[in-house]
Design a protein around this motif. Structure first.
Motif, PDB file in Angstrom:
ATOM      1  N   ARG A  67       0.831  -1.209   0.000  1.00  0.00           N
ATOM      2  CA  ARG A  67       0.000   0.000   0.000  1.00  0.00           C
ATOM      3  C   ARG A  67       0.863   1.256   0.000  1.00  0.00           C
ATOM      4  N   LEU A  68       1.971   1.205   0.739  1.00  0.00           N
ATOM      5  CA  LEU A  68       2.857   2.362   0.847  1.00  0.00           C
ATOM      6  C   LEU A  68       3.836   2.476  -0.323  1.00  0.00           C
ATOM      7  N   GLY A  69       3.884   1.456  -1.166  1.00  0.00           N
ATOM      8  CA  GLY A  69       4.828   1.471  -2.277  1.00  0.00           C
ATOM      9  C   GLY A  69       6.261   1.209  -1.846  1.00  0.00           C
ATOM     10  N   ARG A  70       6.442   0.437  -0.768  1.00  0.00           N
ATOM     11  CA  ARG A  70       7.777   0.196  -0.224  1.00  0.00           C
ATOM     12  C   ARG A  70       8.175  -1.285  -0.256  1.00  0.00           C
ATOM     13  N   ALA A  71       7.389  -2.114  -0.902  1.00  0.00           N
ATOM     14  CA  ALA A  71       7.657  -3.556  -0.868  1.00  0.00           C
ATOM     15  C   ALA A  71       9.009  -3.903  -1.474  1.00  0.00           C
ATOM     16  N   ASP A  72       9.449  -3.114  -2.466  1.00  0.00           N
ATOM     17  CA  ASP A  72      10.733  -3.425  -3.100  1.00  0.00           C
ATOM     18  C   ASP A  72      11.909  -2.915  -2.272  1.00  0.00           C
ATOM     19  N   ARG A  73      11.625  -2.294  -1.120  1.00  0.00           N
ATOM     20  CA  ARG A  73      12.681  -1.821  -0.216  1.00  0.00           C
ATOM     21  C   ARG A  73      12.529  -2.453   1.165  1.00  0.00           C
ATOM     22  N   LYS A  74      11.847  -3.589   1.227  1.00  0.00           N
ATOM     23  CA  LYS A  74      11.613  -4.236   2.518  1.00  0.00           C
ATOM     24  C   LYS A  74      12.934  -4.432   3.256  1.00  0.00           C
ATOM     25  N   GLY A  75      12.973  -3.982   4.503  1.00  0.00           N
ATOM     26  CA  GLY A  75      14.198  -4.030   5.292  1.00  0.00           C
ATOM     27  C   GLY A  75      14.824  -2.670   5.517  1.00  0.00           C
ATOM     28  N   ALA A  76      14.392  -1.648   4.765  1.00  0.00           N
ATOM     29  CA  ALA A  76      14.874  -0.280   4.981  1.00  0.00           C
ATOM     30  C   ALA A  76      14.261   0.282   6.269  1.00  0.00           C
ATOM     31  N   PRO A  77      14.846   1.339   6.836  1.00  0.00           N
ATOM     32  CA  PRO A  77      14.338   1.843   8.120  1.00  0.00           C
ATOM     33  C   PRO A  77      12.862   2.206   8.117  1.00  0.00           C
ATOM     34  N   ASP A  78      12.340   2.724   6.999  1.00  0.00           N
ATOM     35  CA  ASP A  78      10.938   3.143   6.974  1.00  0.00           C
ATOM     36  C   ASP A  78       9.991   2.005   6.621  1.00  0.00           C
ATOM     37  N   THR A  79      10.462   0.763   6.645  1.00  0.00           N
ATOM     38  CA  THR A  79       9.581  -0.392   6.444  1.00  0.00           C
ATOM     39  C   THR A  79       9.325  -1.132   7.760  1.00  0.00           C
ATOM     40  N   PHE A  80       9.640  -0.463   8.866  1.00  0.00           N
ATOM     41  CA  PHE A  80       9.391  -0.991  10.212  1.00  0.00           C
ATOM     42  C   PHE A  80       8.504  -0.021  10.988  1.00  0.00           C
ATOM     43  N   ASP A  81       7.832  -0.539  11.988  1.00  0.00           N
ATOM     44  CA  ASP A  81       7.099   0.289  12.954  1.00  0.00           C
ATOM     45  C   ASP A  81       8.079   0.667  14.066  1.00  0.00           C
ATOM     46  N   ALA A  82       8.913   1.660  13.792  1.00  0.00           N
ATOM     47  CA  ALA A  82       9.956   2.041  14.751  1.00  0.00           C
ATOM     48  C   ALA A  82       9.354   2.562  16.046  1.00  0.00           C
ATOM     49  N   ALA A  83       8.286   3.338  15.950  1.00  0.00           N
ATOM     50  CA  ALA A  83       7.657   3.883  17.159  1.00  0.00           C
ATOM     51  C   ALA A  83       7.083   2.760  18.016  1.00  0.00           C
ATOM     52  N   GLY A  84       6.546   1.727  17.372  1.00  0.00           N
ATOM     53  CA  GLY A  84       6.039   0.584  18.126  1.00  0.00           C
ATOM     54  C   GLY A  84       7.150  -0.152  18.851  1.00  0.00           C
ATOM     55  N   TYR A  85       8.288  -0.281  18.206  1.00  0.00           N
ATOM     56  CA  TYR A  85       9.445  -0.922  18.833  1.00  0.00           C
ATOM     57  C   TYR A  85       9.908  -0.128  20.043  1.00  0.00           C
ATOM     58  N   VAL A  86       9.962   1.186  19.909  1.00  0.00           N
ATOM     59  CA  VAL A  86      10.340   2.039  21.035  1.00  0.00           C
ATOM     60  C   VAL A  86       9.352   1.859  22.187  1.00  0.00           C
ATOM     61  N   ALA A  87       8.069   1.847  21.870  1.00  0.00           N
ATOM     62  CA  ALA A  87       7.056   1.687  22.919  1.00  0.00           C
ATOM     63  C   ALA A  87       7.224   0.354  23.647  1.00  0.00           C
TER      64      ALA A  87
END
Length: 215
Positions: A67-87
């Motif tokens: 949906r975000l158009g990021r499937a071909d970059r899976k593994g890049a920093p913006d393909t994770f829920d970083a805020a969820g990990y911090v929480a």
């Protein structure tokens, strides 16, 4: 990871676990550095006094990446829920917690995160977390380093790391040609970003070099 390092690293982690309060140890490094293998061996060596909570459980689901158009970059920093990990790390550090905390994990066979996969009991003294982006200093990732009591950076020989990474992609279903293309196009740009932040680690672990210093 140099196998000769394991006893010293396990002893170092054990000292963190004996502090008397919940500690969080982070193991960072580029893709293919051996983070998950070392983290699992450290936890196994601490006889129930540690639990492994991988950063990879916070991969965005494949449908969301599409949906975000990021499937071909899976593994890049913006393909994770970083805020969820911090929480999650903040919950794990809560000294007043009495209930278990559940964390997600990443299923490599499915190539998807799976919620509620890891149970962390309140009385476990050490959480070991591992992932590429624990030392990044921008966006939500910048908050992670302050939630780690100690951070290690694994720095294997580049050729070894890339070979291991290609082999892992092949093992989980990619053709070798596809795996080599994916590593060059996606994993290696991520690796260069990760390596820029190794200076934020307390300890850099390199093949053939001794592990020294106390936590």
């Amino acid at each position: 990871m140099d196998p000769s390092h394991l006893p010293a690293l396990t002893d170092r982690a054990r000292r963190l676990a004996e502090d008397g309060r919940r500690r969080v140890l982070g193991i960072a490094g580029a893709p293919g550095a051996g983070k998950s293998t070392l983290a699992a061996e450290i936890v196994a060596g601490l006889d129930g006094r540690a639990v492994l909570v991988p950063m990879d459980g916070f991969h965005l689901a494949g449908a969301e990446l599409e949906r975000l158009g990021r499937a071909d970059r899976k593994g890049a920093p913006d393909t994770f829920d970083a805020a969820g990990y911090v929480a999650l790390l903040e919950r794990l550090r809560d000294p007043g917690a009495t209930d278990p905390v559940y964390a997600p994990a990443f299923d490599r066979a499915l190539e998807e995160p799976v919620a509620g996969s890891v149970r962390v009991e309140a009385d476990v003294p050490l959480v070991v977390t591992e992932g590429n982006y624990l030392l990044l200093d921008d966006g939500p990732w910048a908050r992670v380093r302050g939630l780690l009591d100690e951070a290690w950076f694994l720095d294997p020989e580049p050729e070894t790391r890339v070979r291991r990474l290609v082999d892992r992609h092949v093992r989980f279903g990619k053709s070798r040609a596809h795996a080599e293309s994916w590593v060059a196009r996606s994993d290696e740009p991520n690796a260069r970003l990760v390596e820029l932040h190794r200076h934020r680690a307390d300890l850099v672990v390199r093949p053939g070099q001794p592990v020294t210093g106390a936590p």
